[in-house]
Design an enzyme around this catalytic site. Structure first.
Site, PDB file in Angstrom:
ATOM      1  N   CYS A  11      -5.714  -6.668  -7.427  1.00  0.00           N
ATOM      2  CA  CYS A  11      -5.674  -6.136  -6.068  1.00  0.00           C
ATOM      3  C   CYS A  11      -5.183  -7.170  -5.050  1.00  0.00           C
ATOM      4  CB  CYS A  11      -7.044  -5.624  -5.672  1.00  0.00           C
ATOM      5  SG  CYS A  11      -8.329  -6.850  -5.795  1.00  0.00           S
ATOM      6  N   HIS A  12      -5.144  -8.448  -5.440  1.00  0.00           N
ATOM      7  CA  HIS A  12      -4.686  -9.467  -4.486  1.00  0.00           C
ATOM      8  C   HIS A  12      -3.167  -9.445  -4.357  1.00  0.00           C
ATOM      9  CE1 HIS A  12      -4.522 -11.292  -8.451  1.00  0.00           C
ATOM     10  NE2 HIS A  12      -3.590 -12.101  -7.980  1.00  0.00           N
ATOM     11  N   TYR A  19       0.859  -1.188   0.000  1.00  0.00           N
ATOM     12  CA  TYR A  19       0.000   0.000   0.000  1.00  0.00           C
ATOM     13  C   TYR A  19       0.892   1.234   0.000  1.00  0.00           C
ATOM     14  CZ  TYR A  19      -3.343  -3.547   1.391  1.00  0.00           C
ATOM     15  OH  TYR A  19      -4.110  -4.686   1.423  1.00  0.00           O
ATOM     16  N   ASN A  47     -12.377  -1.275  -5.073  1.00  0.00           N
ATOM     17  CA  ASN A  47     -11.909  -1.390  -6.448  1.00  0.00           C
ATOM     18  C   ASN A  47     -13.013  -1.873  -7.368  1.00  0.00           C
ATOM     19  OD1 ASN A  47     -11.739  -4.307  -7.310  1.00  0.00           O
ATOM     20  ND2 ASN A  47     -10.787  -4.377  -5.306  1.00  0.00           N
ATOM     21  N   GLU A  81       0.204 -18.078  -8.174  1.00  0.00           N
ATOM     22  CA  GLU A  81       1.096 -17.306  -9.044  1.00  0.00           C
ATOM     23  C   GLU A  81       2.554 -17.546  -8.680  1.00  0.00           C
ATOM     24  OE1 GLU A  81      -0.036 -13.245  -8.849  1.00  0.00           O
ATOM     25  OE2 GLU A  81      -1.923 -13.581  -9.897  1.00  0.00           O
TER      26      GLU A  81
END
Length: 106
Positions: free
Chosen positions: A60-61, A22, A44, A87
């Site tokens: 956003c993750h 952030y 979002n 990922e």
DNA sequence: TATTTGACCAAGA
DNA sequence: ATCTTGGCCAAAT
């Protein structure tokens, strides 16, 4: 454009397998509104899976706290951890392993 | 215009 | 290492 919009745009630049924080997003936007960034993620444009703002998705993750801890996710931290793992990012106790190496620098 | 609300962050009686 | 505290700032109310 609105603050949250600029944040989403920056967020889209984070590639798969990498994460950002952030704080980093705020700095990339030229502000210190770390906290407001969190709010922007919370609201979002990814309704539940819409994931769209412009032509690309807003990952956003891939946004975590400056310590590497997962702070929140609309569908629960568990779900967020799974997406990241998928990922290639290792997670342990809601925390990103090898955090420093996984950070995407703007 | 004023108050409240967070998916934050750094420092530490 | 873990919890609390005060400061932070845009958005929503």
């Amino acid at each position: 454009m609105r603050f949250s919009g600029r944040i989403w745009l920056l967020c889209k630049k984070v590639p798969e397998g990498k994460v950002t924080t952030y704080k980093l997003l705020a700095e990339a936007a030229g502000t210190k509104a770390y906290r407001a960034v969190g709010n922007a993620m919370n609201k979002n444009p990814n309704g539940l899976l819409a994931c769209g703002y412009g032509k690309k998705m807003v990952p956003c993750h891939r946004v975590v706290g400056s310590t590497g801890h997962l702070h929140g996710f609309a569908h629960g931290l568990k779900r967020k951890a799974e997406l990241l793992r998928k990922e290639g990012i290792r997670i342990r106790n809601n925390r990103v392993m090898d955090f420093e190496k996984a950070i995407y620098k703007f």
